[in-house]
Write a protein that holds these residues in place. Structure first.
Motif, short mmCIF file in Angstrom:
data_model
loop_
_atom_site.label_atom_id
_atom_site.label_comp_id
_atom_site.label_asym_id
_atom_site.label_seq_id
_atom_site.Cartn_x
_atom_site.Cartn_y
_atom_site.Cartn_z
N ASP A 55 0.83 -1.21 0.00
CA ASP A 55 0.00 0.00 0.00
C ASP A 55 0.86 1.25 0.00
N ASP A 56 2.15 1.11 -0.33
CA ASP A 56 3.07 2.25 -0.24
C ASP A 56 2.64 3.43 -1.11
N GLU A 57 2.01 3.15 -2.24
CA GLU A 57 1.60 4.23 -3.16
C GLU A 57 0.13 4.61 -2.99
N TYR A 58 -0.56 3.92 -2.11
CA TYR A 58 -2.01 4.09 -2.04
C TYR A 58 -2.42 5.41 -1.43
N VAL A 59 -3.34 6.07 -2.11
CA VAL A 59 -3.98 7.26 -1.57
C VAL A 59 -5.49 6.97 -1.53
N PRO A 60 -6.19 7.44 -0.52
CA PRO A 60 -7.63 7.15 -0.42
C PRO A 60 -8.36 7.47 -1.71
N GLY A 75 -7.81 5.83 -4.45
CA GLY A 75 -7.03 5.25 -5.54
C GLY A 75 -7.47 3.83 -5.84
N LYS A 129 1.84 2.62 -8.89
CA LYS A 129 2.67 3.81 -8.61
C LYS A 129 2.15 5.04 -9.36
N GLY A 174 -1.67 6.02 -7.69
CA GLY A 174 -1.96 6.06 -6.26
C GLY A 174 -2.72 4.83 -5.82
N SER A 211 -10.66 2.83 0.85
CA SER A 211 -11.73 3.81 0.69
C SER A 211 -12.89 3.21 -0.11
N SER A 254 -12.59 3.62 -3.78
CA SER A 254 -11.58 2.90 -4.56
C SER A 254 -12.23 1.86 -5.46
#
Length: 341
Positions: free
Chosen positions: A45-50, A52, A79, A82, A139, A142
């Protein structure tokens, strides 16, 4: 607690490595009992943004590997957008077994319907599972994207088609979505990718004549030249010859820019530049070197009888043979005349 919500976790207290496996309670038979087995999952989940996307990559006929979490097309997509990337291991592969051994009767849960339902069932329960394992909320905004390559890409397409309410899109690489028992088209694609295809075809033509002659002395001489003398069945011998060519093309990756690594296709075709030999001898030298350098046991790798009565777990090849025999086909047969093989 319903199946799928329970989980086992490793490294939750200290922010975990992406190499950490998690174990999802998957249903053994979606069309029968509610008993469950542990299905291996990897998460990045390093690149995850709510909001995404969530990319779900089913590993298909190979064990799930966390390497896909940090490289390859799914990682690139995550990447760039997100996104969260989740690797799901296919039932009966790697370490995800719903049975205690791989005897014939125990293979009955290995069906495409169960495999597709695995994907849907995981997505339906993913929010609780991901929150419980890595402490991250997915989210509600998502969207889910099924991804894969080859067979796993086919799963992605079929899953998107079957569950449009759950899966927003499928990103499929080289997906053979049409079932083809006589899959000679595979050979044609391999041939188009190899600059030395004409030399290989010439070698195969000569070898076909040798096998058709039933001259045991001559056949055994060439088996030995190929380092395949331990294969008793001539059909296994003929099938083994395609291994290096097909795997070189199917898993081809060009050398990285600025790298000194050899190009695998150019390296393979380099064997046929020896004009002192006939193409068949060059092919034999190439195959023998491939077997020697990769420490391949020809009997276990190429014999159709190998492992027939071995019911132990962790035989990915046995699972794939079962799937192709019972549902898919995908037999990589030779083109028929007038097409050249």
């Amino acid at each position: 607690m319903p199946a799928g919500i329970a989980y086992e976790r490793e490294g939750f207290q200290q922010r975990r490595s992406i190499n950490t496996p998690y174990w999802f309670d998957q249903v053994i038979d979606h069309f029968g009992s509610n008993q469950t087995f542990k299905q291996r999952i990897f998460i990045n989940d390093d690149e995850y943004v709510p909001g995404g996307p969530v990319y779900l990559f089913n590993s298909g006929e190979t064990p799930a590997s966390p390497a896909y979490l940090s490289g390859g097309e799914p990682h690139t997509l995550a990447k760039a957008t997100g996104g969260m990337l989740i690797i799901m291991e296919h039932r009966y592969y790697g370490k995800s077994y719903p049975v205690s051994n791989m005897s014939g009767p125990n293979m009955k849960y290995l069906t495409i319907d169960n495999a597709l339902e695995d994907i849907a069932y995981f997505i339906r329960n993913a929010a609780g599972f991901v929150k419980g394992t890595i402490g991250v909320d997915i989210s509600p905004a998502s969207k889910w994207v099924a991804t894969g390559g080859s067979y796993s890409a086919t799963l992605a397409v079929w899953a998107r088609k079957k569950y449009p309410d759950l899966i927003h899109a499928a990103y499929a690489s080289s997906a053979p979505v049409l079932i083809e028992p006589d899959f000679y088209q595979y050979d044609l694609v391999v041939a188009r990718a190899l600059p030395c295809a004409s030399d290989i075809a010439s070698a195969v033509s000569v070898l076909d004549n040798i096998l058709d002659s039933r001259n045991r002395t001559l056949i055994d001489k060439w088996k030995k030249a190929f380092a395949l003398q331990d294969l008793k069945d001539d059909a296994d011998f003929a099938g083994a010859l395609t291994d290096q060519m097909s795997t070189t093309v199917q898993y081809y990756m060009p050398p990285a820019k600025g790298s000194d690594a050899p190009d695998s296709i150019a390296q393979l075709c380099g064997w046929f530049k020896n004009t002192r030999n006939i193409p068949l001898q060059n092919m034999a030298d190439m195959t023998a070197a491939h077997i020697r350098n990769n420490r391949i046991d020809p009997v276990s790798a190429y014999s159709s009888d190998s492992g027939a009565t071995n019911y132990a777990l962790y035989q990915d090849g046995r699972a794939w043979f079962y799937q192709t025999c019972t549902q898919f086909g995908f037999w990589q047969s030779a083109p028929r005349p007038p097409l050249r093989r």
